[in-house]
Design a protein around this motif. Structure first.
Motif, PDB file in Angstrom:
ATOM      1  N   LEU A  96       0.766  -1.244   0.224  1.00  0.00           N
ATOM      2  CA  LEU A  96      -0.096  -0.090   0.008  1.00  0.00           C
ATOM      3  C   LEU A  96       0.899   1.119   0.006  1.00  0.00           C
ATOM      4  N   GLY A  97       2.255   1.238  -0.282  1.00  0.00           N
ATOM      5  CA  GLY A  97       3.181   2.390  -0.508  1.00  0.00           C
ATOM      6  C   GLY A  97       3.542   2.778   1.029  1.00  0.00           C
ATOM      7  N   ILE A  98       3.419   1.704   1.881  1.00  0.00           N
ATOM      8  CA  ILE A  98       3.530   2.041   3.524  1.00  0.00           C
ATOM      9  C   ILE A  98       4.867   1.328   4.257  1.00  0.00           C
ATOM     10  N   ILE A  99       5.858   1.928   4.750  1.00  0.00           N
ATOM     11  CA  ILE A  99       6.634   1.260   5.513  1.00  0.00           C
ATOM     12  C   ILE A  99       6.135   1.490   7.205  1.00  0.00           C
ATOM     13  N   LEU A 100       5.877   0.462   7.794  1.00  0.00           N
ATOM     14  CA  LEU A 100       5.349   0.483   9.130  1.00  0.00           C
ATOM     15  C   LEU A 100       6.435  -0.170   9.996  1.00  0.00           C
ATOM     16  N   ASP A 101       6.892   0.339  11.279  1.00  0.00           N
ATOM     17  CA  ASP A 101       7.657  -0.184  12.304  1.00  0.00           C
ATOM     18  C   ASP A 101       7.361   0.293  13.500  1.00  0.00           C
ATOM     19  N   ASN A 102       7.477  -0.465  14.723  1.00  0.00           N
ATOM     20  CA  ASN A 102       7.375   0.009  15.883  1.00  0.00           C
ATOM     21  C   ASN A 102       8.297   0.952  16.451  1.00  0.00           C
ATOM     22  N   VAL A 103       7.656   1.838  17.174  1.00  0.00           N
ATOM     23  CA  VAL A 103       8.616   3.091  17.660  1.00  0.00           C
ATOM     24  C   VAL A 103       9.886   2.731  18.479  1.00  0.00           C
ATOM     25  N   THR A 104      10.004   1.563  19.161  1.00  0.00           N
ATOM     26  CA  THR A 104      11.069   1.247  19.811  1.00  0.00           C
ATOM     27  C   THR A 104      12.163   0.539  18.761  1.00  0.00           C
ATOM     28  N   THR A 105      11.699  -0.008  17.765  1.00  0.00           N
ATOM     29  CA  THR A 105      12.450  -0.593  16.665  1.00  0.00           C
ATOM     30  C   THR A 105      13.219   0.582  16.237  1.00  0.00           C
TER      31      THR A 105
END
Length: 437
Positions: free
Chosen positions: A258-267
């Motif tokens: 969907l054109g998105i990179i999603l990652d956890n804030v601590t990562t």
């Protein structure tokens, strides 16, 4: 600051008891047990032997598999043993048991990475040992190198932390806000992303204020915080994508599609720290809470520290522990022993006594439809339960059981206390088995 669209959600007691507790560093324990199964994918093979001396940041496990991430020693000391151990997922893991010398001598392998290309960046991310620290433990270097990278233009950083009790991400955003922004900037730079959002539930005003201050201070016009409702499960990947962008992400679809990179804030923050210091992932901030622990707090613990040692640092047990949950009460997993070590993706340790751990008696379904109303995707868990009991795979597929993400909202809201989330998981397993035939 942005606010977006909303999917169905539930209001759970947040119990953010440790939100105002500054993180404390626990003493190095006498022994750590470092698992070789710290990420989704192939487990690592030990690179050390019994009797070897290891240092902090030294790589002690790795794999040639694509979906995997190396493991590093969190302490200096001597490898006491390499043994099998029953993990919280039910399988057998290989543990490297290290007797610490308390000196925390740093390995010569620890060096600030030199980045001259995208390939250098991805190799460095892999070398850091980074995985999804919100619980999923997916290798970060894989997530940051999708096949359609040229189609990706947005970074979403997940700082929702919507599970009850857990405050480790909140404390990280308050105490290490600069690391968050450093991680955001380096990811956006090397992946050529145009816009960045940091999604945070509105019950974390201190984290929101700190990040807004730093964003303004650095003049970042393409990065902003995104205020989420303080409801569950706003931090679920598919829910967060919709809330921020309005894009529907079905099961099996990756954010990158969907054109998105999603990652956890601590990562993201740990990547920011790694590119500044060269120290791989060797410690974790963990929320310790529950009615059976004396002094709930946020703790920096070396990866591989045993639960018993961490609880001792929190004043020990206030009552006999009847359930120890690694992770949140909605999606975490119970472990059968306080000898279990914390992993890279351990966000909390919840220690519950008799009353809190007691499972209420299940009663008959009254067809109230609350489970359906609570589901973020409008699924019908009561139908899944009936179809699973009859082993009706066609009906399970008809009502889209594979769309279930296991958030547990249905079980929480059910007045009959039916284990709907567990049944959904079993039903999905039944469908997968049928697909193999």
């Amino acid at each position: 600051m942005s606010q977006g669209k909303h999917l169905p959600s539930i209001l759970v007691p947040h119990h953010k008891n440790t939100a105002g507790r500054e993180t404390e560093v626990m003493p190095i324990p006498d022994v750590v047990r470092i698992s070789m199964s710290q990420s989704i994918g192939a487990p690592c093979k030990p690179l050390v032997q019994k009797g070897d001396y290891v240092k902090v940041g030294q790589k002690i496990g790795d794999s040639d598999a694509f979906i995997s991430a190396p493991v590093h020693s969190s302490v200096s000391g001597t490898v006491k043993d390499i043994v099998p151990f029953r993990g919280s997922m039910g399988g057998t893991e290989t543990h490297i048991v290290i007797e610490t010398d308390k000196e925390q001598a740093v390995s010569e392998e620890v060096k600030i990475p030199e980045i001259n290309s995208f390939d250098d960046f991805i190799k460095a991310v892999r070398a850091s040992g980074m995985v999804g620290l919100g619980g999923a433990s997916f290798p970060t270097y894989v997530k940051l190198s999708p096949k359609n990278l040229d189609e990706c233009d947005t970074l979403i950083v997940n700082g929702a932390e919507c599970e009850p009790f857990i405050t480790a991400d909140n404390r990280m955003m308050v105490e290490q806000g600069q690391d968050v922004l450093d991680g955001v900037k380096i990811i956006m730079e090397h992946l050529d992303l145009k816009k960045g959002y940091i999604g945070i539930e509105e019950n974390k005003p201190d984290a929101i204020a700190n990040l807004n201050r730093l964003i303004e201070q650095e003049g970042l016009t393409n990065v902003e915080t995104f205020k989420l409702q303080s409801r569950y499960p706003k931090g679920a990947e598919r829910v967060l994508v919709y809330e921020v962008t309005g894009k529907v992400m079905d099961a099996g679809v990756l954010p990158a599609q969907l054109g998105i990179i999603l990652d956890n804030v601590t990562t993201v923050a740990e990547l920011g720290r790694y590119f500044r210091t060269g120290m791989p992932l060797v410690r974790k901030r963990v929320t310790v809470d529950g009615d059976a622990v004396n002094d709930p707090k946020n703790v920096f613990a070396p990866i591989g520290a045993q639960i018993a040692d961490i609880v001792d640092f929190c004043g020990g047990y206030k009552a006999e522990p009847k359930k120890i949950v690694m992770g949140g009460p909605m999606m975490g997993r119970a472990t059968n022993s306080d000898e279990s070590p914390i992993m890279k993706n351990t966000g909390s340790l919840l220690i519950f006594g008799q009353e809190a751990a007691q499972v209420k008696e299940e009663t008959a379904c009254i067809n109230c439809q609350r489970c359906h109303s609570a589901c973020p995707f409008g699924l019908m868990p009561q139908i899944f339960a009936e179809a699973y009991e009859r082993r009706d795979v066609d009906r399970l597929n008809k009502f889209r059981v594979m769309q279930c993400m296991g958030c547990g909202s249905c079980s929480f809201i059910c007045p009959a206390r039916r284990p709907l989330a567990m049944t959904n998981t079993l039903a999905k397993g039944l469908v997968k088995e049928a697909m193999k035939k």
